[in-house]
Design a protein around this motif. Structure first.
Motif, PDB file in Angstrom:
ATOM      1  N   ARG A 118     -20.297  35.431  10.448  1.00  0.00           N
ATOM      2  CA  ARG A 118     -20.883  35.170   9.963  1.00  0.00           C
ATOM      3  C   ARG A 118     -21.146  33.887   9.526  1.00  0.00           C
ATOM      4  NH1 ARG A 118     -20.504  33.654   5.173  1.00  0.00           N
ATOM      5  NH2 ARG A 118     -18.641  34.341   5.078  1.00  0.00           N
ATOM      6  N   MET A 119     -19.821  33.171  10.128  1.00  0.00           N
ATOM      7  CA  MET A 119     -20.058  31.884   9.379  1.00  0.00           C
ATOM      8  C   MET A 119     -20.780  30.714  11.155  1.00  0.00           C
ATOM      9  SD  MET A 119     -16.209  31.330   8.189  1.00  0.00           S
ATOM     10  CE  MET A 119     -16.328  29.323   8.217  1.00  0.00           C
ATOM     11  N   GLU A 120     -20.038  31.508  12.418  1.00  0.00           N
ATOM     12  CA  GLU A 120     -20.750  30.756  13.219  1.00  0.00           C
ATOM     13  C   GLU A 120     -22.764  31.254  12.906  1.00  0.00           C
ATOM     14  OE1 GLU A 120     -17.769  31.312  16.492  1.00  0.00           O
ATOM     15  OE2 GLU A 120     -19.667  32.558  16.264  1.00  0.00           O
ATOM     16  N   ASP A 121     -22.936  32.068  12.451  1.00  0.00           N
ATOM     17  CA  ASP A 121     -24.389  32.944  12.378  1.00  0.00           C
ATOM     18  C   ASP A 121     -25.258  31.421  11.033  1.00  0.00           C
ATOM     19  OD1 ASP A 121     -24.550  35.714  13.122  1.00  0.00           O
ATOM     20  OD2 ASP A 121     -24.921  34.137  14.624  1.00  0.00           O
ATOM     21  N   GLU A 122     -24.608  31.837   9.727  1.00  0.00           N
ATOM     22  CA  GLU A 122     -24.618  30.523   9.148  1.00  0.00           C
ATOM     23  C   GLU A 122     -24.679  29.143   9.550  1.00  0.00           C
ATOM     24  OE1 GLU A 122     -23.201  32.746   5.665  1.00  0.00           O
ATOM     25  OE2 GLU A 122     -22.113  31.255   5.423  1.00  0.00           O
ATOM     26  N   LEU A 123     -24.070  28.647  10.539  1.00  0.00           N
ATOM     27  CA  LEU A 123     -24.008  27.174  10.871  1.00  0.00           C
ATOM     28  C   LEU A 123     -25.116  26.412  11.957  1.00  0.00           C
ATOM     29  CD1 LEU A 123     -22.913  24.246  10.725  1.00  0.00           C
ATOM     30  CD2 LEU A 123     -20.831  25.284  12.737  1.00  0.00           C
ATOM     31  N   ARG A 124     -25.475  28.328  12.440  1.00  0.00           N
ATOM     32  CA  ARG A 124     -26.658  27.656  13.443  1.00  0.00           C
ATOM     33  C   ARG A 124     -28.358  28.246  12.501  1.00  0.00           C
ATOM     34  NH1 ARG A 124     -25.102  30.934  16.732  1.00  0.00           N
ATOM     35  NH2 ARG A 124     -26.714  32.972  16.310  1.00  0.00           N
ATOM     36  N   GLN A 125     -27.969  28.803  11.404  1.00  0.00           N
ATOM     37  CA  GLN A 125     -29.009  28.885  11.437  1.00  0.00           C
ATOM     38  C   GLN A 125     -29.586  27.748  10.454  1.00  0.00           C
ATOM     39  OE1 GLN A 125     -28.643  32.734   8.933  1.00  0.00           O
ATOM     40  NE2 GLN A 125     -29.087  34.202  10.519  1.00  0.00           N
ATOM     41  N   SER A 126     -28.153  27.034   9.170  1.00  0.00           N
ATOM     42  CA  SER A 126     -28.905  25.981   8.609  1.00  0.00           C
ATOM     43  C   SER A 126     -28.909  24.968   9.703  1.00  0.00           C
ATOM     44  CB  SER A 126     -27.540  26.008   7.852  1.00  0.00           C
ATOM     45  OG  SER A 126     -26.716  26.090   7.064  1.00  0.00           O
ATOM     46  N   ARG A 127     -29.011  24.624  10.862  1.00  0.00           N
ATOM     47  CA  ARG A 127     -28.971  23.797  11.525  1.00  0.00           C
ATOM     48  C   ARG A 127     -30.688  23.828  12.501  1.00  0.00           C
ATOM     49  NH1 ARG A 127     -26.343  24.220  15.572  1.00  0.00           N
ATOM     50  NH2 ARG A 127     -27.095  25.450  16.304  1.00  0.00           N
ATOM     51  N   ASP A 128     -30.816  24.866  12.467  1.00  0.00           N
ATOM     52  CA  ASP A 128     -31.678  25.173  12.612  1.00  0.00           C
ATOM     53  C   ASP A 128     -33.735  25.011  11.646  1.00  0.00           C
ATOM     54  OD1 ASP A 128     -31.329  28.414  15.408  1.00  0.00           O
ATOM     55  OD2 ASP A 128     -31.195  26.336  15.772  1.00  0.00           O
ATOM     56  N   LEU A 129     -33.203  25.432  10.681  1.00  0.00           N
ATOM     57  CA  LEU A 129     -33.687  25.221   9.553  1.00  0.00           C
ATOM     58  C   LEU A 129     -33.372  23.834   9.104  1.00  0.00           C
ATOM     59  CD1 LEU A 129     -35.183  27.133   6.978  1.00  0.00           C
ATOM     60  CD2 LEU A 129     -33.023  27.215   6.032  1.00  0.00           C
ATOM     61  N   LEU A 130     -32.672  23.311   9.328  1.00  0.00           N
ATOM     62  CA  LEU A 130     -32.896  21.613   8.841  1.00  0.00           C
ATOM     63  C   LEU A 130     -34.122  21.161  10.008  1.00  0.00           C
ATOM     64  CD1 LEU A 130     -32.020  19.835   6.855  1.00  0.00           C
ATOM     65  CD2 LEU A 130     -29.957  19.530   8.684  1.00  0.00           C
ATOM     66  N   GLU A 131     -33.655  21.693  10.876  1.00  0.00           N
ATOM     67  CA  GLU A 131     -34.806  21.226  12.184  1.00  0.00           C
ATOM     68  C   GLU A 131     -35.579  21.047  11.877  1.00  0.00           C
ATOM     69  OE1 GLU A 131     -30.824  20.828  15.316  1.00  0.00           O
ATOM     70  OE2 GLU A 131     -33.148  22.606  15.848  1.00  0.00           O
ATOM     71  N   GLU A 132     -35.751  22.596  11.345  1.00  0.00           N
ATOM     72  CA  GLU A 132     -37.272  23.265  11.252  1.00  0.00           C
ATOM     73  C   GLU A 132     -38.235  22.383   9.768  1.00  0.00           C
ATOM     74  OE1 GLU A 132     -36.777  27.612  12.939  1.00  0.00           O
ATOM     75  OE2 GLU A 132     -37.283  26.775  10.580  1.00  0.00           O
ATOM     76  N   LYS A 133     -37.601  22.584   8.744  1.00  0.00           N
ATOM     77  CA  LYS A 133     -37.907  21.072   7.834  1.00  0.00           C
ATOM     78  C   LYS A 133     -38.421  20.446   8.127  1.00  0.00           C
ATOM     79  CE  LYS A 133     -35.754  24.265   3.777  1.00  0.00           C
ATOM     80  NZ  LYS A 133     -34.894  24.321   2.885  1.00  0.00           N
ATOM     81  N   VAL A 134     -37.431  19.131   8.877  1.00  0.00           N
ATOM     82  CA  VAL A 134     -37.426  17.651   8.903  1.00  0.00           C
ATOM     83  C   VAL A 134     -38.657  17.396  10.310  1.00  0.00           C
ATOM     84  CG1 VAL A 134     -36.475  16.233  10.856  1.00  0.00           C
ATOM     85  CG2 VAL A 134     -35.107  17.218   8.478  1.00  0.00           C
ATOM     86  N   ALA A 135     -38.771  18.491  11.250  1.00  0.00           N
ATOM     87  CA  ALA A 135     -40.493  18.406  11.961  1.00  0.00           C
ATOM     88  C   ALA A 135     -41.627  19.557  10.984  1.00  0.00           C
ATOM     89  CB  ALA A 135     -40.221  19.816  12.739  1.00  0.00           C
ATOM     90  N   ALA A 136     -41.823  20.204  10.271  1.00  0.00           N
ATOM     91  CA  ALA A 136     -42.388  20.551   9.108  1.00  0.00           C
ATOM     92  C   ALA A 136     -42.324  19.176   8.796  1.00  0.00           C
ATOM     93  CB  ALA A 136     -42.377  21.874   8.921  1.00  0.00           C
ATOM     94  N   ARG A 137     -41.868  18.453   7.236  1.00  0.00           N
ATOM     95  CA  ARG A 137     -42.074  17.804   6.358  1.00  0.00           C
ATOM     96  C   ARG A 137     -43.065  16.773   7.711  1.00  0.00           C
ATOM     97  NH1 ARG A 137     -43.937  17.147   1.694  1.00  0.00           N
ATOM     98  NH2 ARG A 137     -43.529  15.363   1.154  1.00  0.00           N
ATOM     99  N   THR A 138     -41.849  16.069   8.424  1.00  0.00           N
ATOM    100  CA  THR A 138     -42.934  14.827   9.383  1.00  0.00           C
ATOM    101  C   THR A 138     -44.046  14.897   9.486  1.00  0.00           C
ATOM    102  OG1 THR A 138     -40.669  14.429  10.413  1.00  0.00           O
ATOM    103  CG2 THR A 138     -42.497  13.876  11.468  1.00  0.00           C
ATOM    104  N   GLN A 139     -44.608  16.563  10.323  1.00  0.00           N
ATOM    105  CA  GLN A 139     -45.882  16.818  10.461  1.00  0.00           C
ATOM    106  C   GLN A 139     -47.086  16.700   9.385  1.00  0.00           C
ATOM    107  OE1 GLN A 139     -46.110  20.353  11.917  1.00  0.00           O
ATOM    108  NE2 GLN A 139     -45.300  19.913  13.665  1.00  0.00           N
ATOM    109  N   GLU A 140     -46.429  17.220   7.846  1.00  0.00           N
ATOM    110  CA  GLU A 140     -46.809  16.635   7.166  1.00  0.00           C
ATOM    111  C   GLU A 140     -47.046  15.668   6.420  1.00  0.00           C
ATOM    112  OE1 GLU A 140     -45.200  21.368   4.255  1.00  0.00           O
ATOM    113  OE2 GLU A 140     -44.385  19.363   3.738  1.00  0.00           O
TER     114      GLU A 140
END
Length: 632
Positions: free
Chosen positions: A380-402
């Motif tokens: 669970r901790m590994e998945d949460e860490l990976r998901q948090s990292r992926d989510l952050l990267e997606e948000k940064v990319a989406a915000r940059t595009q916006e």
């Protein structure tokens, strides 16, 4: 009553068989139960007050023709009730039939009537409200296919569903067929009819407990085999128990194996009991669980009694079972001596958890031992860490595009508005120059003529020139901004504009105002739509060669609209840019109309084709502008 019941009379024509003793023997006032008697010879019947309540009638004892009783039964059920009564009267079988009663509020109540047989002289019985039971049975039937599909796949097992009246509603499973039984031997039967009196006496208390909400477990020999049965209550979403489900497994082989290996099993239990932080369990050669440690109970949630004798496949996820993972793991263990894995497993209740384990064959082909450790928290901790990292990267990319899109859109809009303002300023300057020429060429000349006529004392000429001067000044003022637009609103100003344009252009105009009479719109919207109509009429006169023009202005729902349609030459709308192009000169025209409407959050639609006329539709949502007072 046709030939349903034999007709006889007692010589006086009266009903017989309704003795005072029989009437007195009927219990009264039972909730949900009503009583009746029938005189088949006279075709008469009686009902007590409780039965009348069940029929939705006034609570009073009733006597009358039997046909009157049938009239209260649902038309689709009357035939079955008539046949059942006739059979009971003739002494064939006791009366037992269910039927529906339509009530005055539009609902339907189910009643079950039961009585004796051989009532040629008198027949008595009861009606019981079974509406809830029917609802329960209907709910169970909707689930029957699902339960049957599950039960049919129980290896060496069987499942039965027992209803509230202790009748078997569903029977399915391999164990029935192995013992030579069929579904028809059980479904619809009472416990005694289905299981036989001896087994029925054993299981009836357990089924009653399950119907009261208590699960049960019974292990017993029957038909020369050993079975273990787990029973649970079946509940509706509301929590009400509607039936009992019992699942039985043939554990004959397991019982024999346990008897042969009891001494070794006891020794193994001592070893397993010492390892409480790992799930340790053994498998028989047929891959059923043969022993279960306290650690396994803690990890998987099953007690030993619940899991021993069941296939190990039940601990694997459905997708792993479908892929044949349990068998493949055993094959590797047999070939290599041991196999390690990390995968998802199922706890009791189908909860998934991630575990690391190793499977090792037992010596002498006596099965396997599995040691497994729960890694769910680490996973669970590994998945949460990976998901948090992926989510952050997606948000940064989406915000940059916006941001990039917003900046590009803002720059484009600023450039467009700047160009529009420049073009509007140019158009205003050109309009001033045109007005100056008009004043010089018309008003100025008229003033000169007026001065000369006044000097010569030509009063009639002075009056005529003064009138002409007034009209010319009025035309100039109207072109700058018509007073009717401020004083009377869009409809009146546009009507006046259309009339004056029609008189000048010699083209008929069909004008229509929509919306409430006297309705005023916000000033910005009235001005924009007026200019759209003005520009469209100018284009119709200048370029279209129209023979007829139609104009519609006003309010439609929550929009302000202006529609201008002509039957002129038409054109290709795609040849006209949708926005001002920086550096290109020219008047406002269609681009100006569109940008006026765009600035107010509206849209301009142009429908035209060469030779097909032109329709221009401007729509502006009223929205927050609706609350503003128009300037009077």
């Amino acid at each position: 009553m046709s030939d349903l019941i034999p007709h006889t009379t007692d010589g006086t024509g009266g009903a017989s068989g309704q003795s005072a003793a029989a009437r007195a023997a009927r219990p009264r006032g039972a909730a949900g139960v009503g009583h009746w008697t029938i005189d088949p010879r006279a075709g008469m019947h009686t009902r007590d007050a409780s039965l009348n309540r069940l029929l939705g009638l006034a609570a009073a004892e009733t006597a009358g023709a039997l046909e009157e009783f049938f009239a209260h039964i649902h038309p689709d059920d009357r035939g079955a009730v008539r046949a059942a009564v006739g059979t009971a009267v003739r002494g064939a079988t006791p009366l037992r039939v269910d039927f529906r009663v339509p009530l005055t509020d539009g609902s339907v109540r189910w009643l079950r009537t039961e009585g004796g047989a051989g009532g040629a002289q008198a027949l008595a019985g009861v009606c019981v409200d079974v509406t809830d039971l029917k609802g329960t049975e209907a709910a169970l039937r909707t689930r029957a296919a699902r339960y049957r599909a599950i039960a049919a796949n129980l290896p060496n097992g069987a499942a039965v569903i027992i209803g509230p009246d202790l009748r078997c509603l569903l029977a399915e499973g391999e164990a029935f067929r192995l013992l030579g039984f069929s579904v028809a031997d059980f479904e619809g039967k009472t416990l005694a009819e289905a299981f036989g009196p001896e087994l029925a006496a054993v299981y009836e208390p357990h089924y009653r407990a399950a119907l009261a909400g208590e699960p049960f477990r019974v292990e017993r020999a029957a038909h020369g085999r050993h079975f273990i049965t787990h029973g649970v209550p079946l509940r509706e979403d509301s929590g009400k128990v509607v039936a009992a489900l019992a699942v039985s497994y043939d554990i004959t082989d397991r019982v024999h194996a346990e008897e042969a290996a009891r001494t070794g099993a006891e020794r193994l239990q001592l070893i397993l009991a010492s390892a409480t932080d790992h799930a340790i369990f053994t498998l028989a050669p047929d891959l059923t669980v043969s022993d279960w440690s306290p650690g396994a109970e803690a990890v998987f949630g099953y007690t030993a009694a619940e899991i021993v004798g069941r296939p190990v496949d039940e601990l694997f996820t459905p997708e792993d079972r479908a892929a044949g993972v349990p068998g493949a793991e055993v094959a590797v263990a047999l070939r290599t001596g041991s196999v390690a894995d990390e995968r998802w497993h199922l706890r009791k209740g189908a909860e998934r958890f991630f575990a690391s384990g190793a499977l090792t064959p037992l010596a002498g082909g006596r099965g396997f031992v599995k040691v497994l450790r729960d890694l769910s928290e680490r996973k669970r901790m590994e998945d949460e860490l990976r998901q948090s990292r992926d989510l952050l990267e997606e948000k940064v990319a989406a915000r940059t595009q916006e941001l990039a899109a917003a900046l590009e859109s803002r720059a484009s809009e600023m450039l467009r508005r700047t160009e529009f303002a420049r073009r509007l300023g140019t158009a205003q300057e050109e309009e001033r120059q045109r007005l100056a020429r008009d004043l010089h060429d018309t008003v100025g000349q008229t003033l000169t003529g007026l001065a000369l006529a006044a000097a010569a004392g030509q009063l009639e000429q002075v009056r005529r020139l003064a009138d002409e001067l007034s009209r010319e000044l009025h035309d100039v003022a109207v072109r700058l901004r018509p007073t009717a637009l401020d004083d009377l609103g869009l409809a009146a100003a546009a009507r006046e504009l259309a009339a004056e344009w029609s008189a000048r252009a010699k083209v008929p105009v069909d004008f229509q105002a929509v919306g409430p009479a006297g309705d005023r719109l916000p000033r910005e919207i009235e001005t924009a739509l007026y200019r759209v109509v003005q520009e469209a009429l100018t284009n119709a006169a200048r370029y279209a060669g129209a023979r007829r023009v139609a104009v519609v202005v006003g309010r439609r729902g929550d929009e302000a609209v202006a529609v201008i349609e002509d039957d002129g030459y038409g054109f290709d709308p795609e040849s006209v840019p949708r926005a001002a192009i920086p550096g290109r000169r020219g008047g406002l025209g269609l681009i100006g109309m569109r940008e006026r409407v765009d600035l107010l959050g509206g849209e301009l639609e142009i429908d035209s084709a060469p030779g097909s006329g032109t329709t221009i539709i401007a729509r502006i949502p009223l929205g927050e502008l609706e609350g503003r007072e128009p300037v009077r």
